[in-house]
Design an enzyme around this catalytic site. Structure first.
Site, PDB file in Angstrom:
ATOM      1  N   LYS A  33       0.842  -1.201   0.000  1.00  0.00           N
ATOM      2  CA  LYS A  33       0.000   0.000   0.000  1.00  0.00           C
ATOM      3  C   LYS A  33       0.880   1.254   0.000  1.00  0.00           C
ATOM      4  CE  LYS A  33      -0.117  -0.277   5.004  1.00  0.00           C
ATOM      5  NZ  LYS A  33      -0.594  -1.162   6.071  1.00  0.00           N
ATOM      6  N   TYR A 236      16.813  29.374   7.594  1.00  0.00           N
ATOM      7  CA  TYR A 236      15.651  30.129   8.097  1.00  0.00           C
ATOM      8  C   TYR A 236      15.607  30.180   9.615  1.00  0.00           C
ATOM      9  CZ  TYR A 236      13.328  29.842   3.493  1.00  0.00           C
ATOM     10  OH  TYR A 236      12.995  29.952   2.181  1.00  0.00           O
TER      11      TYR A 236
END
Ligand SMILES: *Cc1c(COP(=O)(O)O)cnc(C)c1O
Length: 338
Positions: A33, A236
């Site tokens: 999956k 950042y």
């Protein structure tokens, strides 16, 4: 040209399948999956499909099953995630096998000529009937799922409950409960194991008795190297400031590629087998590492997973599980099989 690659080692996957089969003595339903846990069905499924130990595949939804059929898979494909009315067309056309876990799924099947498995909730508290037996000749399998395979006491309660249910069904059905971690219980009355994670050599439990081989490496390239003076902020938010003169490398791999931001200032990558700290905040497409005392150059590769480090190792630092890290590896990362 590529800046990041995820490499699947075919030999290692084959070894792991044989080891799962050897340990459990049961045929395997390979759970692929979510694009084979992010590893890529186009790489993983052709390897598995050729192996006699793999008797079936399991996916989460019909769309994933249709992709496997499109790749030429003829083995049984179980759809784990229920059956909604809109799913019926694909399930019938592509001969997928639904897992029924709610009376509504049964209603969708109605009187159609469609074989299915029935799922039981023996303590998972998610999908599955509690104990009602579905007396129907179209039932070809029964399954359950362990919620806490690391907890022996609770798992044995689940196994016992499931055994009581299985006994109320006719003989000859497929019976499956054990996932990668669940294999350790060697449940005597199941006929198949249903595994995903272990295929890649990732350990689902700390003390795991199977001898697996890591099957995946994940690498990315350095796109800039430079020396920063002491006291210079990195990335950042300036969450890191250089102490001394620091050689930094910018790696073309960020949170959009699957490197979770929670690894900022905590995780490491590997350069030529040596750990290099991630410094400053991980950004969307780039991560800054400390390359001081290395001879790294622009264009060199660094290792995110591999060389003795697994997704599980990285997941621990990030405070998550290997499954989540694996599923996060984005489409931009080139997949290849070696
Ligand atoms: C994902 C899944 C599995 C496989 O679990 P692993 O830990 O990856 O082996 C088995 N059964 C069900 C119901 C699942 O959803």
């Amino acid at each position: 040209m590529e800046r990041s690659v995820l490499r699947i080692n075919r030999e290692a996957v084959v070894h792991n399948v044989r080891e799962i089969f050897r340990f459990s003595g049961k045929k395997i339903i390979a759970v692929v999956k979510s694009d084979a846990y992010g590893m890529g069905v186009r790489c993983v499924v052709p390897i598995l499909n050729d192996l006699p130990e793999i008797e079936a595949f399991a996916v989460a939804c019909p769309e994933e099953g249709v992709v496997l059929r499109g790749m030429g898979v003829r083995k049984e494909i179980l759809v784990l995630g229920g059956l909604l009315p809109e799913d019926l067309e694909a399930v019938e056309e592509f001969k997928l096998t639904p897992v029924v876990s709610d009376v509504e799924h049964l209603k969708v099947i109605g009187d159609r000529d469609l074989k299915f498995h029935v799922k039981y909730d023996t303590g998972m508290g998610r999908l599955g009937f509690l104990n009602e037996v579905i007396e129907d000749p179209r039932v070809v399998g029964v399954m359950s799922h362990l919620s806490t395979p690391g907890d022996r006491e609770f798992s044995l309660i689940q196994i016992k409950k499931f055994e009581t249910i299985v006994k109320r069904y006719p003989k000859g059905l497929k019976v499956h409960m054990e996932s990668s971690a669940g294999i350790v219980y060697r449940v005597p009355f199941t006929t198949h194991v249903r595994v995903g994670l272990a295929l890649y050599g990732e350990k689902p439990l700390r003390d795991y008795p199977l001898r697996l081989r890591p099957a995946v490496t994940l690498k990315a390239r350095i796109i800039s190297v430079k020396d920063l003076p002491p006291g210079h902020p990195v990335s950042y938010g300036r969450t890191y400031v250089t102490r001394g003169k620091t050689r930094i490398g910018v790696v073309a791999f960020g949170y959009a590629d699957g490197l979770m931001k929670s690894l900022s200032n905590r995780g490491t990558l590997l350069y030529k087998g040596k750990e290099i700290p991630i410094i400053g905040n991980i950004t969307m497409d780039m991560t800054v590492v400390d390359l001081t005392d290395t001879d790294a150059r622009v264009g060199d590769w660094v290792t995110v997973v591999g060389e003795g480090r697994t997704f599980g190792d990285l997941a621990k630092i990030a405070g998550t599980i290997p499954y989540e890290l694996m599923c996060n590896v984005s489409e931009r990362v080139v997949r290849e099989v070696i």
